[in-house]
Design a protein around this motif. Structure first.
Motif, short mmCIF file in Angstrom:
data_model
loop_
_atom_site.label_atom_id
_atom_site.label_comp_id
_atom_site.label_asym_id
_atom_site.label_seq_id
_atom_site.Cartn_x
_atom_site.Cartn_y
_atom_site.Cartn_z
N GLN A 151 2.18 7.93 -8.05
CA GLN A 151 1.47 6.44 -8.53
C GLN A 151 1.18 6.07 -7.02
O GLN A 151 2.13 6.62 -5.91
CB GLN A 151 2.18 5.64 -8.98
CG GLN A 151 2.38 5.14 -10.32
CD GLN A 151 3.83 6.27 -10.39
OE1 GLN A 151 5.28 6.23 -9.74
NE2 GLN A 151 3.63 6.92 -11.41
N GLU A 152 0.56 5.21 -6.32
CA GLU A 152 -0.35 4.80 -5.47
C GLU A 152 -1.16 6.07 -4.72
O GLU A 152 -0.38 6.58 -3.28
CB GLU A 152 0.61 4.42 -4.58
CG GLU A 152 1.40 3.29 -5.26
CD GLU A 152 2.21 2.09 -3.99
OE1 GLU A 152 2.53 2.38 -3.02
OE2 GLU A 152 2.93 0.91 -4.47
N VAL A 153 -1.56 6.98 -4.74
CA VAL A 153 -2.34 7.95 -5.36
C VAL A 153 -3.34 7.12 -4.01
O VAL A 153 -4.97 7.85 -4.52
CB VAL A 153 -3.16 9.14 -6.01
CG1 VAL A 153 -3.29 10.16 -5.06
CG2 VAL A 153 -1.43 9.66 -6.36
N ALA A 154 -3.42 7.07 -2.85
CA ALA A 154 -4.40 6.27 -2.34
C ALA A 154 -5.32 6.90 -1.46
O ALA A 154 -5.16 8.51 -1.47
CB ALA A 154 -3.54 5.45 -1.00
N LEU A 155 -7.04 6.49 -1.19
CA LEU A 155 -7.54 7.26 -1.34
C LEU A 155 -7.95 5.73 0.59
O LEU A 155 -8.91 4.79 0.00
CB LEU A 155 -8.66 7.01 -1.86
CG LEU A 155 -9.99 7.59 -1.26
CD1 LEU A 155 -10.14 9.09 -0.41
CD2 LEU A 155 -11.16 8.16 -2.47
N TRP A 156 -8.13 6.58 1.26
CA TRP A 156 -8.43 6.06 2.65
C TRP A 156 -9.66 5.94 3.47
O TRP A 156 -9.72 7.65 3.69
CB TRP A 156 -6.77 5.85 3.73
CG TRP A 156 -5.77 4.78 3.52
CD1 TRP A 156 -5.19 5.63 2.98
CD2 TRP A 156 -5.97 3.69 3.93
NE1 TRP A 156 -4.15 4.33 2.87
CE2 TRP A 156 -4.77 2.90 3.07
CE3 TRP A 156 -6.47 2.40 4.18
CZ2 TRP A 156 -3.97 2.46 2.77
CZ3 TRP A 156 -6.19 1.14 4.33
CH2 TRP A 156 -4.96 1.16 3.57
N LEU A 190 1.47 3.97 -0.38
CA LEU A 190 -0.19 4.15 0.07
C LEU A 190 0.11 4.36 1.59
O LEU A 190 -0.81 4.09 1.75
CB LEU A 190 -0.23 2.44 -0.69
CG LEU A 190 0.03 1.32 -0.30
CD1 LEU A 190 -0.69 0.64 1.52
CD2 LEU A 190 -0.78 0.42 -1.45
N GLY A 191 1.25 3.95 2.25
CA GLY A 191 0.92 3.81 3.92
C GLY A 191 1.65 2.30 4.36
O GLY A 191 1.48 2.97 5.62
N ALA A 192 1.29 1.62 3.57
CA ALA A 192 1.25 0.29 5.12
C ALA A 192 1.63 -0.91 3.39
O ALA A 192 1.35 -0.59 2.81
CB ALA A 192 -0.02 0.12 5.46
N ALA A 214 -12.80 0.02 7.44
CA ALA A 214 -11.44 0.88 6.45
C ALA A 214 -11.84 0.37 4.79
O ALA A 214 -11.83 -1.01 4.96
CB ALA A 214 -10.12 0.88 6.71
N SER A 215 -11.60 1.45 4.17
CA SER A 215 -11.23 1.01 2.96
C SER A 215 -10.33 1.94 2.03
O SER A 215 -10.22 2.73 2.15
CB SER A 215 -13.00 1.87 2.62
OG SER A 215 -12.80 1.92 0.65
N LEU A 216 -9.37 0.98 1.47
CA LEU A 216 -9.01 1.20 0.21
C LEU A 216 -9.15 1.80 -0.79
O LEU A 216 -9.30 0.75 -1.49
CB LEU A 216 -7.28 1.03 0.44
CG LEU A 216 -6.02 1.19 -0.36
CD1 LEU A 216 -5.94 2.68 -0.34
CD2 LEU A 216 -4.77 0.08 0.23
N THR A 217 -8.56 2.72 -1.49
CA THR A 217 -9.15 3.05 -3.51
C THR A 217 -7.99 3.31 -3.81
O THR A 217 -7.22 4.42 -3.49
CB THR A 217 -10.46 3.88 -3.86
OG1 THR A 217 -10.99 3.19 -2.75
CG2 THR A 217 -10.55 3.65 -5.17
N MET A 218 -6.98 2.57 -4.28
CA MET A 218 -5.73 2.94 -5.86
C MET A 218 -5.89 3.83 -6.12
O MET A 218 -6.52 3.58 -7.16
CB MET A 218 -4.67 1.79 -5.36
CG MET A 218 -4.48 0.92 -4.54
SD MET A 218 -3.21 1.84 -3.49
CE MET A 218 -1.68 1.49 -4.69
N ARG A 219 -4.90 4.62 -6.81
CA ARG A 219 -5.32 5.57 -7.84
C ARG A 219 -3.80 6.05 -8.34
O ARG A 219 -3.20 6.41 -7.84
CB ARG A 219 -6.23 6.85 -8.12
CG ARG A 219 -7.23 6.61 -7.35
CD ARG A 219 -8.12 8.28 -6.46
NE ARG A 219 -7.40 8.86 -5.09
CZ ARG A 219 -7.55 9.73 -4.65
NH1 ARG A 219 -8.54 10.11 -5.09
NH2 ARG A 219 -7.28 9.65 -3.49
N ASP A 220 -4.22 6.22 -10.12
CA ASP A 220 -3.00 6.96 -10.31
C ASP A 220 -3.04 8.18 -10.70
O ASP A 220 -4.06 8.29 -11.23
CB ASP A 220 -2.29 6.40 -11.51
CG ASP A 220 -1.80 4.75 -10.24
OD1 ASP A 220 -0.80 4.34 -10.06
OD2 ASP A 220 -1.45 3.97 -11.92
N VAL A 221 -2.67 9.35 -10.96
CA VAL A 221 -2.78 10.36 -11.23
C VAL A 221 -1.65 11.13 -11.53
O VAL A 221 -0.61 11.12 -11.32
CB VAL A 221 -3.65 11.10 -9.59
CG1 VAL A 221 -3.28 12.61 -10.11
CG2 VAL A 221 -4.21 10.39 -8.72
#
Length: 255
Positions: A63-68, A6-8, A119-126
Motif C-alpha cells: 500500500q502507499e506505493v507512491a509515484l512522485w 508515501l513519504g510525508a 509536484a504531483s502525487l499518485t497513490m497506488r496499491d500493488v
C-alpha cells in the motif's frame, strides 16, 4: 502485506483553509515535498527489499506505493520517486525475483511547490508475486482492480479533491491450492467512509468461487465492534495475525 508510507504527512496541504492565498498553498506543498525528500524512500527501500529477500513471500500486498513527479508549470512532469520501480530494482539487486501482478491507481493530485515548479502525487496499491517459481508451483490469473464508490471529499486550495481508494485481486494456484488474493487500503480519516468501503469490498468478495485471502492496510482496530474489523469478522473472515501469533494479541493493529 506492507504499507510503504508515501513519504510525508499531507496535513499541511489538507488542512489549508478554502480561501488560502496562493503563497500559502505553495508553502504547504513545498513543506510536504521537502519531507518526501527527507524520508528518503530509496534508502528505506534497501531495508524493505532485504527483508522481502530474506523471507521470500510468494505474494505481497503493498500500500502507499507512491509515484512522485515534478516539473515546470505547463511542462512535462518526470518521476522523482517511483516507489514501485525503486523497490523492484532493490529486489533485483538482491536476487529476489518479483513481478508486478496488479496495480490499483487511487488518489492523484498536483500542486505548486515553488513559483516555477509543480509536484504531483499518485497513490497506488500493488500486488507483487514471485517470478522465479515454475507454473507447477504458482499460477496466477484473472487480475482485477477497482476503486470504491465511497470516497472522502476534501477542499484543498479552494478546489474539491476526491480521496480515491480501491482494491485489486488475483486468482492464485499455489502448490495445487487455489484462492483469491485481495489487497486494499481503506480510508484512514473518516470512519463512515471506511465502513462503506469495507462493506463494498465484502459484497464484492462474496461473489468469489474461491477462498479469499485479504491483505492490506485496513485502518481498523482489532475487536472494535463499531468499525470495519467487525464487518470482516462478521462476514466470515479470520484474523490472520491472531492465528499466526496467538501470543501477541496485545497488538491492536489489524493488518
Amino acid at each position: 502485506t506492507y504499507n510503504l508510507y508515501l513519504g510525508a504527512d499531507l496535513g499541511p496541504v489538507l488542512t489549508l483553509p478554502p480561501d488560502a492565498p496562493p503563497g500559502a498553498v505553495i508553502a504547504a506543498a513545498a513543506a510536504v515535498y521537502a519531507q518526501v525528500v527527507q524520508t528518503n524512500f530509496p534508502e528505506r527501500a534497501e531495508v524493505i527489499a532485504r527483508e522481502i529477500a530474506e523471507q521470500a513471500p510468494t505474494l505481497i500486498g503493498l500500500q502507499e506505493v507512491a509515484l512522485w513527479r515534478t516539473g515546470p508549470f505547463g511542462g512535462p512532469l518526470t518521476p522523482s520517486y517511483d516507489f514501485l520501480q525503486i523497490l523492484l530494482a532493490e529486489l533485483e539487486e538482491r536476487g529476489a525475483r518479483y513481478e508486478t501482478v496488479a496495480v490499483n491507481t487511487n488518489f492523484s493530485g498536483t500542486l505548486p511547490i515553488s513559483p516555477t515548479t509543480v509536484a504531483s502525487l499518485t497513490m497506488r496499491d500493488v500486488i507483487l508475486a514471485r517470478s522465479d517459481l515454475p507454473a507447477s508451483q504458482l499460477e496466477l490469473s484473472n487480475t482485477f482492480s477497482a476503486n470504491y464508490r465511497a470516497r472522502l471529499v476534501l477542499t484543498v486550495g479552494g478546489q474539491s479533491v476526491n480521496v480515491t481508494r480501491g482494491w485489486s485481486s488475483v486468482d492464485v494456484t499455489f502448490r495445487h491450492a487455489s484462492f483469491r488474493f485481495v489487497n486494499t487500503h481503506l480510508e484512514a480519516f473518516a470512519k463512515p467512509i471506511r465502513l462503506l468501503q469495507a462493506q463494498e469490498l465484502i459484497t464484492w468478495m462474496a461473489g468469489s468461487d474461491l477462498p479469499v485471502v485479504l491483505a492490506g492496510d485496513l485502518n481498523t482496530l482489532r475487536g472494535d465492534s463499531t468499525d470495519a474489523y467487525a464487518l470482516f469478522i462478521g462476514a466470515g473472515f479470520a484474523d490472520g495475525w491472531v492465528g499466526a501469533m496467538p501470543a501477541a494479541h496485545a497488538c491492536v493493529d489489524f493488518i
